[in-house]
Design a protein around this motif. Structure first.
Motif, PDB file in Angstrom:
ATOM      1  N   MET A  95       6.517  -6.571  -7.155  1.00  0.00           N
ATOM      2  CA  MET A  95       7.249  -7.771  -6.665  1.00  0.00           C
ATOM      3  C   MET A  95       7.865  -7.345  -5.178  1.00  0.00           C
ATOM      4  O   MET A  95       7.638  -7.959  -4.138  1.00  0.00           O
ATOM      5  CB  MET A  95       8.142  -8.413  -7.209  1.00  0.00           C
ATOM      6  N   SER A  96       8.585  -6.208  -5.182  1.00  0.00           N
ATOM      7  CA  SER A  96       9.076  -5.834  -4.008  1.00  0.00           C
ATOM      8  C   SER A  96       8.044  -5.486  -2.996  1.00  0.00           C
ATOM      9  O   SER A  96       8.230  -5.713  -1.496  1.00  0.00           O
ATOM     10  CB  SER A  96       9.933  -4.468  -4.211  1.00  0.00           C
ATOM     11  N   THR A  97       6.838  -4.826  -3.179  1.00  0.00           N
ATOM     12  CA  THR A  97       5.839  -4.443  -2.468  1.00  0.00           C
ATOM     13  C   THR A  97       5.518  -5.770  -1.927  1.00  0.00           C
ATOM     14  O   THR A  97       5.067  -5.764  -0.756  1.00  0.00           O
ATOM     15  CB  THR A  97       4.912  -3.431  -3.033  1.00  0.00           C
ATOM     16  N   THR A  98       4.952  -6.441  -2.644  1.00  0.00           N
ATOM     17  CA  THR A  98       4.372  -7.762  -2.283  1.00  0.00           C
ATOM     18  C   THR A  98       5.210  -8.672  -1.285  1.00  0.00           C
ATOM     19  O   THR A  98       4.785  -9.074  -0.294  1.00  0.00           O
ATOM     20  CB  THR A  98       4.325  -8.736  -3.471  1.00  0.00           C
ATOM     21  N   LYS A  99       6.600  -8.503  -1.546  1.00  0.00           N
ATOM     22  CA  LYS A  99       7.301  -9.525  -0.856  1.00  0.00           C
ATOM     23  C   LYS A  99       7.634  -8.658   0.564  1.00  0.00           C
ATOM     24  O   LYS A  99       7.613  -9.324   1.682  1.00  0.00           O
ATOM     25  CB  LYS A  99       8.657  -9.693  -1.391  1.00  0.00           C
ATOM     26  N   LYS A 100       7.798  -7.070   0.725  1.00  0.00           N
ATOM     27  CA  LYS A 100       8.305  -6.747   1.840  1.00  0.00           C
ATOM     28  C   LYS A 100       7.218  -6.706   2.868  1.00  0.00           C
ATOM     29  O   LYS A 100       7.198  -6.631   4.056  1.00  0.00           O
ATOM     30  CB  LYS A 100       8.419  -5.110   1.243  1.00  0.00           C
ATOM     31  N   PHE A 101       5.582  -6.763   2.294  1.00  0.00           N
ATOM     32  CA  PHE A 101       4.738  -6.520   3.354  1.00  0.00           C
ATOM     33  C   PHE A 101       3.707  -7.761   3.139  1.00  0.00           C
ATOM     34  O   PHE A 101       2.634  -7.819   3.343  1.00  0.00           O
ATOM     35  CB  PHE A 101       3.767  -5.174   3.027  1.00  0.00           C
ATOM     36  N   GLU A 102       4.478  -8.766   2.892  1.00  0.00           N
ATOM     37  CA  GLU A 102       3.684 -10.242   2.695  1.00  0.00           C
ATOM     38  C   GLU A 102       2.772 -10.554   3.827  1.00  0.00           C
ATOM     39  O   GLU A 102       1.789 -11.118   3.733  1.00  0.00           O
ATOM     40  CB  GLU A 102       4.611 -11.241   2.547  1.00  0.00           C
ATOM     41  N   GLU A 103       3.018 -10.240   5.033  1.00  0.00           N
ATOM     42  CA  GLU A 103       2.498 -10.505   6.371  1.00  0.00           C
ATOM     43  C   GLU A 103       1.103  -9.939   6.201  1.00  0.00           C
ATOM     44  O   GLU A 103       0.115 -10.210   6.648  1.00  0.00           O
ATOM     45  CB  GLU A 103       3.414 -10.244   7.652  1.00  0.00           C
ATOM     46  N   LEU A 104       1.044  -8.579   5.684  1.00  0.00           N
ATOM     47  CA  LEU A 104      -0.232  -7.802   5.699  1.00  0.00           C
ATOM     48  C   LEU A 104      -0.968  -8.262   4.400  1.00  0.00           C
ATOM     49  O   LEU A 104      -2.308  -8.579   4.797  1.00  0.00           O
ATOM     50  CB  LEU A 104       0.347  -6.214   5.329  1.00  0.00           C
ATOM     51  N   TRP A 105      -0.649  -8.384   3.259  1.00  0.00           N
ATOM     52  CA  TRP A 105      -1.313  -9.081   2.166  1.00  0.00           C
ATOM     53  C   TRP A 105      -1.863 -10.369   2.460  1.00  0.00           C
ATOM     54  O   TRP A 105      -3.139 -10.716   2.090  1.00  0.00           O
ATOM     55  CB  TRP A 105      -0.485  -8.965   0.853  1.00  0.00           C
ATOM     56  N   LEU A 106      -1.021 -11.100   3.151  1.00  0.00           N
ATOM     57  CA  LEU A 106      -1.363 -12.673   3.461  1.00  0.00           C
ATOM     58  C   LEU A 106      -2.779 -12.763   4.321  1.00  0.00           C
ATOM     59  O   LEU A 106      -3.409 -13.657   4.367  1.00  0.00           O
ATOM     60  CB  LEU A 106      -0.180 -13.693   3.843  1.00  0.00           C
ATOM     61  N   ASN A 107      -2.712 -12.200   5.412  1.00  0.00           N
ATOM     62  CA  ASN A 107      -3.508 -12.145   6.440  1.00  0.00           C
ATOM     63  C   ASN A 107      -4.764 -11.339   6.346  1.00  0.00           C
ATOM     64  O   ASN A 107      -5.507 -11.371   7.440  1.00  0.00           O
ATOM     65  CB  ASN A 107      -2.795 -12.181   7.813  1.00  0.00           C
ATOM     66  N   HIS A 108      -4.936 -10.498   5.495  1.00  0.00           N
ATOM     67  CA  HIS A 108      -5.916  -9.496   5.466  1.00  0.00           C
ATOM     68  C   HIS A 108      -6.739  -9.281   4.138  1.00  0.00           C
ATOM     69  O   HIS A 108      -6.405  -9.873   3.297  1.00  0.00           O
ATOM     70  CB  HIS A 108      -5.387  -8.235   5.833  1.00  0.00           C
ATOM     71  N   ASP A 109      -7.801  -8.849   4.373  1.00  0.00           N
ATOM     72  CA  ASP A 109      -9.006  -8.728   3.356  1.00  0.00           C
ATOM     73  C   ASP A 109      -8.616  -7.682   2.438  1.00  0.00           C
ATOM     74  O   ASP A 109      -8.271  -6.368   2.952  1.00  0.00           O
ATOM     75  CB  ASP A 109     -10.277  -8.580   3.986  1.00  0.00           C
ATOM     76  N   MET A 110      -8.444  -7.831   1.336  1.00  0.00           N
ATOM     77  CA  MET A 110      -7.882  -6.810   0.176  1.00  0.00           C
ATOM     78  C   MET A 110      -9.075  -6.263  -0.610  1.00  0.00           C
ATOM     79  O   MET A 110      -8.746  -5.731  -1.791  1.00  0.00           O
ATOM     80  CB  MET A 110      -6.606  -7.254  -0.772  1.00  0.00           C
ATOM     81  N   GLY A 111     -10.269  -6.947  -0.382  1.00  0.00           N
ATOM     82  CA  GLY A 111     -11.513  -6.861  -1.347  1.00  0.00           C
ATOM     83  C   GLY A 111     -11.715  -5.236  -1.423  1.00  0.00           C
ATOM     84  O   GLY A 111     -12.500  -4.963  -2.302  1.00  0.00           O
ATOM     85  N   GLY A 112     -11.218  -4.459  -0.493  1.00  0.00           N
ATOM     86  CA  GLY A 112     -11.618  -2.880  -0.533  1.00  0.00           C
ATOM     87  C   GLY A 112     -10.617  -2.109  -1.536  1.00  0.00           C
ATOM     88  O   GLY A 112     -10.953  -0.831  -1.636  1.00  0.00           O
ATOM     89  N   VAL A 113      -9.721  -2.724  -2.328  1.00  0.00           N
ATOM     90  CA  VAL A 113      -8.821  -2.162  -3.078  1.00  0.00           C
ATOM     91  C   VAL A 113      -9.226  -2.647  -4.494  1.00  0.00           C
ATOM     92  O   VAL A 113      -9.145  -4.088  -4.799  1.00  0.00           O
ATOM     93  CB  VAL A 113      -7.570  -2.615  -2.852  1.00  0.00           C
ATOM     94  N   PRO A 114      -9.603  -1.772  -5.466  1.00  0.00           N
ATOM     95  CA  PRO A 114     -10.056  -2.290  -6.910  1.00  0.00           C
ATOM     96  C   PRO A 114      -8.902  -2.887  -7.524  1.00  0.00           C
ATOM     97  O   PRO A 114      -7.439  -2.431  -7.352  1.00  0.00           O
ATOM     98  CB  PRO A 114     -10.481  -1.248  -7.452  1.00  0.00           C
ATOM     99  N   ASP A 115      -9.184  -3.740  -8.618  1.00  0.00           N
ATOM    100  CA  ASP A 115      -8.123  -4.418  -9.343  1.00  0.00           C
ATOM    101  C   ASP A 115      -7.089  -3.572  -9.757  1.00  0.00           C
ATOM    102  O   ASP A 115      -5.857  -3.913  -9.783  1.00  0.00           O
ATOM    103  CB  ASP A 115      -8.543  -5.382 -10.404  1.00  0.00           C
ATOM    104  N   PHE A 116      -7.444  -2.354 -10.398  1.00  0.00           N
ATOM    105  CA  PHE A 116      -6.499  -1.570 -11.188  1.00  0.00           C
ATOM    106  C   PHE A 116      -5.635  -1.078 -10.277  1.00  0.00           C
ATOM    107  O   PHE A 116      -4.341  -0.662 -10.740  1.00  0.00           O
ATOM    108  CB  PHE A 116      -7.185  -0.416 -12.029  1.00  0.00           C
ATOM    109  N   LEU A 117      -5.843  -0.867  -8.959  1.00  0.00           N
ATOM    110  CA  LEU A 117      -4.803  -0.188  -7.830  1.00  0.00           C
ATOM    111  C   LEU A 117      -4.170  -1.525  -7.344  1.00  0.00           C
ATOM    112  O   LEU A 117      -2.967  -1.335  -6.988  1.00  0.00           O
ATOM    113  CB  LEU A 117      -5.578   0.312  -6.824  1.00  0.00           C
ATOM    114  N   LEU A 118      -4.513  -2.789  -7.147  1.00  0.00           N
ATOM    115  CA  LEU A 118      -3.692  -3.904  -6.903  1.00  0.00           C
ATOM    116  C   LEU A 118      -2.706  -3.999  -7.896  1.00  0.00           C
ATOM    117  O   LEU A 118      -1.438  -4.140  -7.350  1.00  0.00           O
ATOM    118  CB  LEU A 118      -4.544  -5.176  -6.776  1.00  0.00           C
ATOM    119  N   GLU A 119      -2.774  -3.737  -9.281  1.00  0.00           N
ATOM    120  CA  GLU A 119      -1.910  -3.926 -10.125  1.00  0.00           C
ATOM    121  C   GLU A 119      -0.698  -2.871  -9.894  1.00  0.00           C
ATOM    122  O   GLU A 119       0.141  -3.006 -10.673  1.00  0.00           O
ATOM    123  CB  GLU A 119      -2.626  -3.642 -11.508  1.00  0.00           C
ATOM    124  N   ASP A 120      -1.207  -1.659  -9.518  1.00  0.00           N
ATOM    125  CA  ASP A 120      -0.269  -0.460  -9.094  1.00  0.00           C
ATOM    126  C   ASP A 120       0.458  -0.536  -7.694  1.00  0.00           C
ATOM    127  O   ASP A 120       0.806   0.519  -7.104  1.00  0.00           O
ATOM    128  CB  ASP A 120      -1.058   0.690  -9.549  1.00  0.00           C
TER     129      ASP A 120
END
Length: 281
Positions: A95-120
């Motif tokens: 949650m901290s990583t999600t909040k800290k870099f919200e502008e990055l995750w919100l405005n960019h394609d995360m499709g290149g990162v597999p689900d198991f690493l998104l969870e981590d």
């Protein structure tokens, strides 16, 4: 059913535990204080600057939930308490990583990162988002180069190219560096055409350099070395955002980056000198 389809089943099952864990910071203070060895209430009080009343009331609840065990006049976190505490730590990091870099995750394609690493993704909590600005439009590029030239074991994955980087790799390979690069076919062709093929063949034969081919799109660009991890993302329109780079020198981030590299490594194929020659013909 996927895990996400089971979301509400999970929630219903653990909601009471979750609420109990996050509702009181005092309980978290107590649990973290007694993870290594048993402590008396006086020790817990002195370490956390809490009143006896606050400790006593919350300790009673922790004992009722089997998260703490009492040994004579001292208290120690139980195995179940430790498991729940670690689970909460993972959740808070994410949650901290999600909040800290919200502008990055919100405005960019995360499709290149597999689900198991998104969870981590919590592993990247101590990263820094380097951003170019009007005063320094090359800030991300300069910062990346400074980190790269200090590295000895480089692993990179990308569907973009930059002339400066191949020059840096050539210089590094003259020493004792080891470089493994995973590119799309288009980038492999650009790279091979931009360097001396005889010199390229030599470092490949000496096993200092390995170039691998990824068949398909790579919607992410990243580098991981023994010293740092760099992650760049694409905009939703397919263009690469060269003005933002997520950088970390923390061990957890480097491990995360190596896992991401291994994911692409398994899906790519090594290119021999003969393969490389055919690609540019």
């Amino acid at each position: 059913m996927t895990d996400l389809e089971n979301l509400f089943n999970y929630y219903d099952f653990v909601q009471d535990d979750l609420k109990f864990m996050i509702k009181s910071r005092i309980r978290l203070n107590i649990l973290s204080s007694i993870t290594e060895y048993p402590k008396a209430m006086k020790e817990i009080k002195e370490e956390n600057d809490l009143s006896f009343a606050a400790i006593s009331n919350n300790m009673k609840r922790l004992l009722e939930e089997n998260m703490v065990i009492k040994i004579e006049d001292k208290y120690l976190i139980s195995q179940i308490g430790l498991l729940k505490l670690y689970s909460l730590m993972d959740f808070l990091k994410l949650m901290s990583t999600t909040k800290k870099f919200e502008e990055l995750w919100l405005n960019h394609d995360m499709g290149g990162v597999p689900d198991f690493l998104l969870e981590d993704l919590g592993a990247l909590k101590d990263s820094e988002l380097i951003k170019a600005n009007y005063a320094d439009i090359y800030k991300t590029h300069t910062n990346f180069k400074e980190l790269l030239i200090k590295s000895k074991d480089v692993c990179g994955v990308s569907s973009i190219s930059h002339p400066d980087y191949m020059g840096i790799f050539e210089s590094m390979l003259k020493g004792d560096a080891k470089v493994t690069l995973i590119f799309t076919k288009e980038i492999v062709k650009k790279v091979v055409l931009s360097v001396d093929f005889k010199a390229l063949s030599k470092v490949i034969l000496n096993k200092n350099l390995e170039i691998r081919l990824y068949n398909g799109e790579i919607p992410v660009a990243f580098t991981v070395t023994e010293k740092f991890m760099s992650l760049g993302l694409f905009n939703f329109d397919g263009s690469y955002d060269q003005n933002r780079d997520l950088i970390s020198t923390e061990k957890s981030s480097i491990r995360w980056g190596k896992s991401l590299f291994e994911y692409y490594h398994q899906k790519s194929e090594p290119l021999t000198i003969k393969n490389l020659a055919k690609i540019v013909m």
